[in-house]
Scaffold this motif. Structure first.
Motif, PDB file in Angstrom:
ATOM      1  N   ALA A 129      31.956  35.023  46.308  1.00 24.09           N
ATOM      2  CA  ALA A 129      31.944  34.321  45.028  1.00 24.09           C
ATOM      3  C   ALA A 129      30.819  34.882  44.174  1.00 24.09           C
ATOM      4  CB  ALA A 129      31.738  32.824  45.244  1.00 24.09           C
ATOM      5  N   VAL A 130      31.072  34.977  42.881  1.00 23.51           N
ATOM      6  CA  VAL A 130      30.055  35.429  41.930  1.00 23.51           C
ATOM      7  C   VAL A 130      29.915  34.340  40.883  1.00 23.51           C
ATOM      8  CG1 VAL A 130      29.444  37.171  40.210  1.00 23.51           C
ATOM      9  CG2 VAL A 130      30.489  37.861  42.376  1.00 23.51           C
TER      10      VAL A 130
ATOM     11  N   LEU B 267      35.247  45.969  46.903  1.00 24.38           N
ATOM     12  CA  LEU B 267      35.813  46.243  45.582  1.00 24.38           C
ATOM     13  C   LEU B 267      35.837  44.960  44.741  1.00 24.38           C
ATOM     14  CD1 LEU B 267      36.936  48.375  43.762  1.00 24.38           C
ATOM     15  CD2 LEU B 267      39.159  48.078  44.845  1.00 24.38           C
ATOM     16  N   ILE B 268      36.176  43.837  45.347  1.00 22.96           N
ATOM     17  CA  ILE B 268      36.161  42.557  44.645  1.00 22.96           C
ATOM     18  C   ILE B 268      34.749  42.230  44.171  1.00 22.96           C
ATOM     19  CG2 ILE B 268      36.399  40.056  44.986  1.00 22.96           C
ATOM     20  CD1 ILE B 268      38.855  40.732  46.792  1.00 22.96           C
ATOM     21  N   VAL B 269      33.775  42.375  45.042  1.00 20.87           N
ATOM     22  CA  VAL B 269      32.381  42.110  44.663  1.00 20.87           C
ATOM     23  C   VAL B 269      31.969  43.015  43.501  1.00 20.87           C
ATOM     24  CG1 VAL B 269      29.967  42.319  45.430  1.00 20.87           C
ATOM     25  CG2 VAL B 269      31.663  41.181  46.885  1.00 20.87           C
ATOM     26  N   SER B 270      32.303  44.292  43.584  1.00 21.57           N
ATOM     27  CA  SER B 270      31.960  45.229  42.512  1.00 21.57           C
ATOM     28  C   SER B 270      32.557  44.801  41.187  1.00 21.57           C
ATOM     29  CB  SER B 270      32.435  46.646  42.847  1.00 21.57           C
ATOM     30  OG  SER B 270      31.734  47.162  43.936  1.00 21.57           O
TER      31      SER B 270
ATOM     32  N   LEU C  29      42.873  43.557  39.214  1.00 22.75           N
ATOM     33  CA  LEU C  29      42.627  44.238  40.486  1.00 22.75           C
ATOM     34  C   LEU C  29      42.181  43.242  41.553  1.00 22.75           C
ATOM     35  CD1 LEU C  29      42.517  46.932  41.966  1.00 22.75           C
ATOM     36  CD2 LEU C  29      40.181  47.211  41.118  1.00 22.75           C
ATOM     37  N   VAL C  30      41.274  42.341  41.190  1.00 20.51           N
ATOM     38  CA  VAL C  30      40.817  41.319  42.135  1.00 20.51           C
ATOM     39  C   VAL C  30      41.999  40.473  42.608  1.00 20.51           C
ATOM     40  CG1 VAL C  30      39.454  39.193  42.344  1.00 20.51           C
ATOM     41  CG2 VAL C  30      38.444  41.230  41.292  1.00 20.51           C
TER      42      VAL C  30
ATOM     43  N   ALA D 166      37.008  34.703  45.734  1.00 16.71           N
ATOM     44  CA  ALA D 166      38.191  35.194  46.443  1.00 16.71           C
ATOM     45  C   ALA D 166      37.961  34.949  47.932  1.00 16.71           C
ATOM     46  CB  ALA D 166      38.413  36.682  46.186  1.00 16.71           C
ATOM     47  N   ALA D 167      38.946  34.347  48.580  1.00 15.01           N
ATOM     48  CA  ALA D 167      38.882  34.083  50.019  1.00 15.01           C
ATOM     49  C   ALA D 167      40.025  34.832  50.682  1.00 15.01           C
ATOM     50  CB  ALA D 167      38.995  32.586  50.294  1.00 15.01           C
TER      51      ALA D 167
END
Length: 180
Positions: free
Chosen positions: A109-110, A75-78, A135-136, A161-162
């Motif tokens: 990471a993006v 979800l974070i990646v999305s 949300l992230v 995010a880790a």
């Protein structure tokens, strides 16, 4: 090729000038540890592609992540790739996605080339968007992790995010510094 050093350690040298025996080397990285990076064009198709690539990587490397953690990471990646595609594509035709896995944590990471740092907007219940970074941040906090935004040397930004692979008992987890 000289095979003389293979087949086990040599015995200790003899004589009064023998050097002390060195301690055994620390164990190496776990089989699932490593850093993987891929790029995609900043187009809508990058979102499911990035999510599938991260999911497949975690599975292929046998990362010991719970289903809930994997769901949160995906979800974070999305959300992060969606933000890069929607808000940075004009200045950043490609998006970089990095997955780093340590013994006790996983970081996604993006990266894009857009120079402006995003801000997590206050939730406006009348809007249908604008809550991705909130949300992230919430997913990351709930998992006991950390997230941040940093500028790159080239003038863009990395949002990461880790999250710990397993909840820590009795304290905050020790997570990696960005890029480390």
């Amino acid at each position: 090729m000289d095979d003389g050093a293979r087949g086990g350690p040599a015995g200790p040298p003899s004589g009064p000038a023998a050097p002390p025996v060195a301690a055994p080397a620390p164990p190496g990285p776990l089989p699932y540890e490593g850093v993987w990076r891929f790029t995609a064009d900043a187009e809508d198709v990058a979102v499911p592609s990035a999510r599938h690539a991260v999911r497949d990587l975690l599975r292929r490397q046998n990362v010991p992540a719970s289903p809930d953690l994997v769901h949160g990471l995906l979800l974070i990646v999305s959300e992060l790739v969606t933000n890069a595609v929607r808000h940075a594509a004009l200045l950043s035709p490609t998006v970089g996605v990095e997955v780093a896995v340590g013994a006790a944590w996983v970081r996604v990471a993006v990266e894009d080339s857009h120079p402006y740092r995003p801000t997590a907007l206050v939730a406006d219940h009348g809007q249908t968007g604008g809550r991705g970074l909130l949300l992230v941040r919430e997913i990351t906090a709930e998992a006991g992790g950390v997230c941040d935004v940093e500028h790159t040397a080239a003038g863009g930004k990395i949002i990461w995010a880790a999250l710990p692979l397993a909840p820590e008992a009795g304290g905050a987890p020790v997570l990696p510094a960005p890029g480390g």
